[in-house]
Design a protein around this motif. Structure first.
Motif: not given
Length: 205
Positions: A28-43, A59-70, A76-77
């Motif tokens: 089930e897809v429960v959320a979407e995000a287009g930026t690193a910040a939105d990804a962290l918030a959704a997680a 311009s929404g950031g870097d997926g690696v940095h988002a991965t580290e934060s999540i 964590p997922p």
């Protein structure tokens, strides 16, 4: 039920992934995000089992940095990288950030579904070209560039001088020169220009 978060800066890609995954039982897809910040918030906001993470988010950031934060969150997922990029530098950054797997966007939909299930179970999932690159590094450790050396090669490709590289990486120029000696030796070249050319040939850039 595997609860999924889609992270990609292109809405059409997210829509395509939703369309592929919507008929799949157990996902089930429960959320979407287009930026690193939105990804962290959704997680943080949702209960997520697996994150499908693009590596470059514009311009929404870097997926690696988002991965580290999540991955630094409590309970964590799992994070499964889904991208078009397969250079050694990208793969190593993602793995070191805590990604469970690394798939390319040309993956077959059935392979993607299986990878999501494997990631949710905590298993490592690697696209065949990615696995081959990592295996090559393991089998030839003496000629594999370190993360720092890969960073310096990237700066060379951008046209940076030794001074620029030293300033960017907060190291001395002497240290940069020392790294360059090792890079020249490992790549079997004798000039900065050939470093970049050989790195591109090997898929390091």
């Amino acid at each position: 039920m595997i609860r999924l978060l889609l992270v990609d800066d292109h809405p059409v890609v997210r829509a395509g992934l939703r369309a592929v995954l919507a008929p799949v039982d157990g996902i089930e897809v429960v959320a979407e995000a287009g930026t690193a910040a939105d990804a962290l918030a959704a997680a943080q906001r949702e209960t997520i089992d697996v994150v499908l993470m693009d590596l470059r988010l514009g311009s929404g950031g870097d997926g690696v940095h988002a991965t580290e934060s999540i991955r630094a969150l409590p309970n964590p997922p799992r994070v499964l990288i889904l991208t078009t990029y397969e250079t050694d530098a990208d793969i190593l950054r993602a793995v070191r950030a805590g990604a469970t797997g690394y798939l390319l966007k040309d993956a077959d939909p059935d392979d993607l579904v299986r990878a999501i299930g494997s990631a949710a179970a905590g298993e490592t999932v690697l696209a065949p070209p990615v696995a081959a690159r990592l295996l090559g590094r393991m089998q030839s450790p003496d000629t594999a560039l370190t993360q720092r050396e890969l960073e310096i090669v990237g700066r060379l490709a951008d046209g940076d001088s030794n001074r620029d590289i030293a300033r960017t990486l907060t190291i001395s120029e002497a240290t940069v020169k020392s790294h360059l000696v090792h890079i020249f030796d490992k790549l079997g070249v004798d000039s900065r220009t050939r470093v970049v050319a050989e790195a591109r040939r090997r898929g390091l850039l």
